[in-house]
Design a protein around this motif. Structure first.
Motif, PDB file in Angstrom:
ATOM      1  N   ARG A   1       0.906  -1.391   0.026  1.00  0.00           N
ATOM      2  CA  ARG A   1       0.119  -0.218  -0.060  1.00  0.00           C
ATOM      3  C   ARG A   1       0.759   1.253  -0.117  1.00  0.00           C
ATOM      4  O   ARG A   1       0.564   2.190  -0.700  1.00  0.00           O
ATOM      5  CB  ARG A   1      -0.895  -0.079   1.142  1.00  0.00           C
ATOM      6  N   TYR A   2       1.953   1.017   0.668  1.00  0.00           N
ATOM      7  CA  TYR A   2       2.815   2.458   0.926  1.00  0.00           C
ATOM      8  C   TYR A   2       4.055   2.157   0.190  1.00  0.00           C
ATOM      9  O   TYR A   2       4.958   1.061   0.041  1.00  0.00           O
ATOM     10  CB  TYR A   2       3.061   2.814   2.193  1.00  0.00           C
ATOM     11  N   PHE A   3       4.922   3.448  -0.050  1.00  0.00           N
ATOM     12  CA  PHE A   3       6.356   3.349  -0.185  1.00  0.00           C
ATOM     13  C   PHE A   3       6.967   4.610   0.365  1.00  0.00           C
ATOM     14  O   PHE A   3       6.347   5.529   0.588  1.00  0.00           O
ATOM     15  CB  PHE A   3       6.698   3.228  -1.639  1.00  0.00           C
ATOM     16  N   LYS A   4       8.074   4.286   0.635  1.00  0.00           N
ATOM     17  CA  LYS A   4       9.185   5.551   1.249  1.00  0.00           C
ATOM     18  C   LYS A   4       9.599   6.427   0.203  1.00  0.00           C
ATOM     19  O   LYS A   4      10.521   5.876  -0.585  1.00  0.00           O
ATOM     20  CB  LYS A   4      10.274   4.670   2.276  1.00  0.00           C
ATOM     21  N   LEU A   5       9.677   7.784   0.257  1.00  0.00           N
ATOM     22  CA  LEU A   5      10.251   8.660  -0.707  1.00  0.00           C
ATOM     23  C   LEU A   5      11.672   8.674  -0.310  1.00  0.00           C
ATOM     24  O   LEU A   5      12.150   8.274   0.926  1.00  0.00           O
ATOM     25  CB  LEU A   5       9.534   9.795  -0.361  1.00  0.00           C
ATOM     26  N   LEU A   6      12.347   8.833  -1.282  1.00  0.00           N
ATOM     27  CA  LEU A   6      14.044   9.188  -1.004  1.00  0.00           C
ATOM     28  C   LEU A   6      14.260  10.258  -0.348  1.00  0.00           C
ATOM     29  O   LEU A   6      13.464  11.220   0.024  1.00  0.00           O
ATOM     30  CB  LEU A   6      14.461   9.180  -2.566  1.00  0.00           C
ATOM     31  N   ASN A   7      15.205  10.183   0.627  1.00  0.00           N
ATOM     32  CA  ASN A   7      15.501  11.150   1.598  1.00  0.00           C
ATOM     33  C   ASN A   7      16.804  11.847   1.064  1.00  0.00           C
ATOM     34  O   ASN A   7      18.005  11.074   0.754  1.00  0.00           O
ATOM     35  CB  ASN A   7      15.922  10.671   3.093  1.00  0.00           C
ATOM     36  N   GLN A   8      16.974  13.150   0.898  1.00  0.00           N
ATOM     37  CA  GLN A   8      18.095  13.788   0.159  1.00  0.00           C
ATOM     38  C   GLN A   8      19.385  13.601   1.098  1.00  0.00           C
ATOM     39  O   GLN A   8      20.414  13.348   0.318  1.00  0.00           O
ATOM     40  CB  GLN A   8      17.890  15.469  -0.045  1.00  0.00           C
ATOM     41  N   VAL A   9      19.401  13.398   2.281  1.00  0.00           N
ATOM     42  CA  VAL A   9      20.573  13.251   3.120  1.00  0.00           C
ATOM     43  C   VAL A   9      21.196  11.945   2.877  1.00  0.00           C
ATOM     44  O   VAL A   9      22.339  11.873   3.193  1.00  0.00           O
ATOM     45  CB  VAL A   9      20.169  13.465   4.833  1.00  0.00           C
ATOM     46  N   ASP A  10      20.498  11.066   2.055  1.00  0.00           N
ATOM     47  CA  ASP A  10      21.103   9.652   1.923  1.00  0.00           C
ATOM     48  C   ASP A  10      21.895   9.852   0.532  1.00  0.00           C
ATOM     49  O   ASP A  10      22.500   8.936   0.141  1.00  0.00           O
ATOM     50  CB  ASP A  10      20.027   8.582   1.992  1.00  0.00           C
ATOM     51  N   TYR A  11      21.701  11.043  -0.297  1.00  0.00           N
ATOM     52  CA  TYR A  11      22.282  11.082  -1.345  1.00  0.00           C
ATOM     53  C   TYR A  11      23.129  12.517  -1.451  1.00  0.00           C
ATOM     54  O   TYR A  11      22.774  13.565  -2.299  1.00  0.00           O
ATOM     55  CB  TYR A  11      21.299  10.992  -2.526  1.00  0.00           C
ATOM     56  N   PRO A  12      24.138  12.625  -0.641  1.00  0.00           N
ATOM     57  CA  PRO A  12      24.901  13.901  -0.611  1.00  0.00           C
ATOM     58  C   PRO A  12      25.692  14.237  -1.861  1.00  0.00           C
ATOM     59  O   PRO A  12      25.905  15.169  -2.009  1.00  0.00           O
ATOM     60  CB  PRO A  12      25.739  13.637   0.687  1.00  0.00           C
ATOM     61  N   ASN A  13      25.935  13.423  -2.772  1.00  0.00           N
ATOM     62  CA  ASN A  13      26.636  13.678  -3.873  1.00  0.00           C
ATOM     63  C   ASN A  13      25.907  14.268  -5.047  1.00  0.00           C
ATOM     64  O   ASN A  13      26.384  14.371  -6.198  1.00  0.00           O
ATOM     65  CB  ASN A  13      27.798  12.605  -4.266  1.00  0.00           C
ATOM     66  N   THR A  14      24.346  14.137  -4.717  1.00  0.00           N
ATOM     67  CA  THR A  14      23.839  14.533  -5.972  1.00  0.00           C
ATOM     68  C   THR A  14      23.430  16.090  -6.054  1.00  0.00           C
ATOM     69  O   THR A  14      23.658  16.575  -5.072  1.00  0.00           O
ATOM     70  CB  THR A  14      22.201  13.616  -5.943  1.00  0.00           C
ATOM     71  N   LEU A  15      22.942  16.352  -7.236  1.00  0.00           N
ATOM     72  CA  LEU A  15      22.720  17.949  -7.516  1.00  0.00           C
ATOM     73  C   LEU A  15      21.254  18.260  -6.864  1.00  0.00           C
ATOM     74  O   LEU A  15      20.389  17.343  -7.148  1.00  0.00           O
ATOM     75  CB  LEU A  15      22.718  18.354  -8.831  1.00  0.00           C
ATOM     76  N   ASN A  16      21.106  19.265  -6.073  1.00  0.00           N
ATOM     77  CA  ASN A  16      19.779  19.216  -5.469  1.00  0.00           C
ATOM     78  C   ASN A  16      19.239  20.866  -5.704  1.00  0.00           C
ATOM     79  O   ASN A  16      18.297  21.152  -5.798  1.00  0.00           O
ATOM     80  CB  ASN A  16      19.776  18.663  -4.197  1.00  0.00           C
ATOM     81  N   SER A  17      20.277  21.811  -5.136  1.00  0.00           N
ATOM     82  CA  SER A  17      20.023  23.100  -4.979  1.00  0.00           C
ATOM     83  C   SER A  17      19.916  23.777  -6.248  1.00  0.00           C
ATOM     84  O   SER A  17      20.577  23.362  -7.549  1.00  0.00           O
ATOM     85  CB  SER A  17      20.825  23.918  -4.193  1.00  0.00           C
ATOM     86  N   LEU A  18      19.346  25.167  -6.528  1.00  0.00           N
ATOM     87  CA  LEU A  18      19.551  25.629  -7.806  1.00  0.00           C
ATOM     88  C   LEU A  18      20.763  26.273  -8.285  1.00  0.00           C
ATOM     89  O   LEU A  18      21.105  26.147  -9.374  1.00  0.00           O
ATOM     90  CB  LEU A  18      18.453  27.065  -7.661  1.00  0.00           C
ATOM     91  N   ASP A  19      21.538  26.520  -7.233  1.00  0.00           N
ATOM     92  CA  ASP A  19      23.024  27.037  -7.274  1.00  0.00           C
ATOM     93  C   ASP A  19      23.645  25.811  -7.908  1.00  0.00           C
ATOM     94  O   ASP A  19      24.650  25.990  -8.610  1.00  0.00           O
ATOM     95  CB  ASP A  19      23.571  27.556  -6.073  1.00  0.00           C
ATOM     96  N   ASP A  20      23.669  24.587  -7.339  1.00  0.00           N
ATOM     97  CA  ASP A  20      24.293  23.183  -7.847  1.00  0.00           C
ATOM     98  C   ASP A  20      23.747  22.960  -9.212  1.00  0.00           C
ATOM     99  O   ASP A  20      24.828  22.890 -10.124  1.00  0.00           O
ATOM    100  CB  ASP A  20      23.698  22.082  -7.051  1.00  0.00           C
ATOM    101  N   LEU A  21      22.563  23.480  -9.776  1.00  0.00           N
ATOM    102  CA  LEU A  21      22.217  23.094 -11.060  1.00  0.00           C
ATOM    103  C   LEU A  21      22.841  24.019 -12.149  1.00  0.00           C
ATOM    104  O   LEU A  21      23.356  23.607 -12.951  1.00  0.00           O
ATOM    105  CB  LEU A  21      20.831  23.112 -11.373  1.00  0.00           C
ATOM    106  N   ARG A  22      22.891  25.471 -11.845  1.00  0.00           N
ATOM    107  CA  ARG A  22      23.587  26.309 -12.350  1.00  0.00           C
ATOM    108  C   ARG A  22      25.053  25.997 -12.527  1.00  0.00           C
ATOM    109  O   ARG A  22      25.569  26.436 -13.763  1.00  0.00           O
ATOM    110  CB  ARG A  22      23.424  27.825 -11.867  1.00  0.00           C
ATOM    111  N   ASP A  23      25.594  25.856 -11.465  1.00  0.00           N
ATOM    112  CA  ASP A  23      27.109  25.406 -11.695  1.00  0.00           C
ATOM    113  C   ASP A  23      27.550  24.261 -12.722  1.00  0.00           C
ATOM    114  O   ASP A  23      28.354  24.522 -13.394  1.00  0.00           O
ATOM    115  CB  ASP A  23      27.680  25.050 -10.143  1.00  0.00           C
ATOM    116  N   LYS A  24      26.572  23.245 -12.592  1.00  0.00           N
ATOM    117  CA  LYS A  24      26.792  22.071 -13.258  1.00  0.00           C
ATOM    118  C   LYS A  24      26.563  22.447 -14.652  1.00  0.00           C
ATOM    119  O   LYS A  24      27.282  22.041 -15.889  1.00  0.00           O
ATOM    120  CB  LYS A  24      25.746  20.994 -13.097  1.00  0.00           C
TER     121      LYS A  24
END
Length: 426
Positions: A154-177
Motif C-alpha cells: 500500500r505504501y512506499f518510502k520517498l527518497l531522503n536527500q540526506v542519503d544522497y549527498p553527492n547528487t545535485l539538488n539546489s538551484l546553485d548546484d544546477l547552475r554551476d553544473k
C-alpha cells in the motif's frame, strides 16, 4: 428437515444391511425432492469465513458486509443493527449515526463544545507541516503494529536527500553544473534539470531520482496526472504534494510516505514490539473491531472501535505520543478524557456480549521523537469508578440536550462562585 439419519459403523456392517440401506435411500430421495428450492443445503465461502472467524470465541463477530457486499450493520429500514463487526472501513465507522466516545468526551467538556463540533460542525483547525508529520507517523505506526498485512503493497518510502549527498539538488548546484557543461544558466529549476539530463543523462540530480522512484512505485499514470494538475494550478506546488490531490489519489499504485515519517513509524513499531508486556498484550486477537450497541438508559445507539481486542475479550489501545512518561500522561489522560474512553469501550463491549473484564483497558503508549520509549499505562480503580459515574451522567444529559436542543456552557445559566488561588495574595 431431511429424514432422521442412518448410522452404521464399520464394525457392525455386513451384507445383511444392504436392503435396509436401499430402503433408507429411497425414503430420503423423496424427502429431498420435496424441499423448497430456496433452502440452502451447502456451506458457502461466506459461511466458512464466519465459522472460522468465530471459532472458540466467547462472543460472536460478524463480517461488516455479506457475500454480496451489503452492509450487515444496517437493516432494511436503514437503522443500525447492534453487533460486533470486522472489516468495517474507518470512514464508514465514523459516519455511523451513533454516539462515540469522542462525542461523550466533547460533551464532558461542555454541551456548547459538543454543539460546535457535532451540531454546528464548524472546523477552525489549522495543521502545521510538523503536526501533520507527527499525526502521520502515529497513524502508520498504528497500522504497522495492528494491521501490518499488505503494508508494503500500500505504501512506499520517498527518497531522503540526506542519503544522497553527492547528487545535485539546489538551484546553485544546477547552475554551476550547467556552466561546467557550457550550457545556459537561466530558467527555472525544472528547465535546468531537463537541460542537464539532455546534455548528460548520467548526471545524478536528486529531484530526477525522486521522480523516477515515484514513477516506479506510484505509477506513470499518477505522475502524469500530477503534472497536469501542477500545470493547471495558479499556485506553486511540487510533485510530492500533488500526489495528495483528489484527482491523483485514485491513480496511485502505492501511497508515498515522507522518509522521516516512514522511519519514525517503523521505529515506534519496533519499540512497542520490543516491550515484552506490550507485545504480549497485542497477540492473538482482532484489530479495529467496530461495535454497535443500544444504550439501556437512553435508547441511543452507541459505537466504539477497538484498536485491539484479544480473543478472550481484553481490549487495548495503542497511542503514539510526545511523551510516554507516566507522570505527564496522567495529566494528558485527564485532559483528553481517556478515562471516559476506557469506561465507554468496555461498557459498550459488554452490552454487545464481549466479556470485557472490569477495570481493565491497557494503553500501549510509545514516544519516538526525542527518545524511543514504550510504556503500558492502566487506570487506577478509583479513576475507573469516577469515569463510570461521569459517563452515565454525561450520556443521560446528552440525550436530554439532543431532545431539547439546549446546549449550555460550563454552568447552567447561573453564576459561579470563584475561589482564587492563594499564591500572590496578601
Amino acid at each position: 428437515m431431511i429424514g432422521t439419519g442412518l448410522f452404521i459403523s464399520d464394525n457392525a456392517f455386513d451384507a445383511g444391511y444392504l436392503d435396509i440401506i436401499d430402503d433408507y435411500l429411497k425414503q430420503e430421495a423423496k424427502s429431498v425432492a420435496s424441499i423448497s428450492t430456496n433452502q440452502r443445503l451447502y456451506l458457502s465461502d461466506y459461511d466458512i469465513e464466519i465459522a472460522s472467524l468465530n471459532e472458540n470465541l466467547p462472543f460472536n463477530v460478524t463480517p461488516a458486509y455479506d457475500s454480496n457486499g451489503k452492509p450487515n450493520f444496517i437493516d432494511a429500514s436503514g437503522c443500525l443493527v447492534a453487533g460486533i463487526y470486522s472489516g468495517m472501513e474507518n470512514e464508514v465507522y465514523h459516519s455511523l449515526d451513533a454516539i462515540s466516545s469522542s462525542k461523550v468526551k466533547k460533551y464532558a467538556k461542555s454541551p456548547a463544545h459538543y454543539k460546535r463540533a457535532y451540531v454546528d460542525k464548524i472546523d477552525r483547525k489549522r495543521i502545521s507541516k510538523q503536526t501533520e508529520r507527527t499525526f502521520d507517523a502515529g497513524t502508520y505506526a498504528h497500522e504497522l503494529v495492528l494491521e501490518p498485512e499488505g503494508f508494503y503493497n500500500r505504501y512506499f518510502k520517498l527518497l531522503n536527500q540526506v542519503d544522497y549527498p553527492n547528487t545535485l539538488n539546489s538551484l546553485d548546484d544546477l547552475r554551476d553544473k550547467c556552466k561546467e557543461h557550457g550550457l545556459p544558466v537561466s530558467g527555472t529549476k525544472a528547465v535546468l534539470i531537463e537541460r542537464l539530463i539532455t546534455a548528460d543523462p548520467a548526471i545524478e540530480i536528486f529531484e530526477e531520482m525522486q521522480k523516477q522512484h515515484i514513477i516506479a512505485n506510484a505509477g506513470q499514470s499518477a505522475v502524469d496526472k500530477a503534472y497536469e494538475v501542477i500545470a493547471a494550478s495558479s499556485s506553486r506546488t511540487n510533485l510530492i504534494d500533488t500526489l495528495k490531490h483528489d484527482e491523483v489519489k485514485p491513480l496511485l499504485l502505492k501511497t508515498a510516505i515522507d522518509p522521516v515519517v516512514w522511519d519514525d513509524a517503523h521505529r515506534a513499531c519496533e519499540t512497542m514490539r520490543n516491550h515484552d508486556f506490550a507485545n504480549a498484550i497485542l497477540q492473538d486477537g482482532f484489530a479495529e473491531l467496530s461495535v454497535i450497541a443500544e444504550c439501556p438508559e437512553t435508547g441511543m445507539m452507541l459505537k466504539v472501535r477497538f484498536d485491539w481486542l484479544t480473543r478472550d475479550g481484553i481490549p487495548a489501545d495503542v497511542k503514539t505520543t510526545r511523551s510516554a512518561n507516566p507522570t505527564m500522561a496522567s495529566y494528558q489522560f485527564a485532559d483528553l478524557g481517556y478515562d471516559l474512553q476506557a469506561y465507554m469501550y468496555t461498557y459498550v463491549g459488554r452490552l454487545a456480549g464481549i466479556p470485557c473484564p472490569e477495570n481493565v483497558f491497557p494503553f500501549v503508549t510509545c514516544e519516538y521523537i526525542e527518545a524511543d520509549i514504550c510504556e503500558v499505562l492502566e487506570l487506577s480503580d478509583e479513576d475507573w469508578e469516577i469515569a463510570g459515574r461521569n459517563f452515565h451522567k454525561h450520556i443521560k444529559n446528552l440525550k436530554q440536550s439532543i431532545d431539547t436542543d439546549q446546549w449550555s456552557g460550563y454552568t447552567s445559566n447561573s453564576s459561579s462562585i470563584l475561589y482564587l488561588p492563594k499564591r500572590g495574595r496578601a
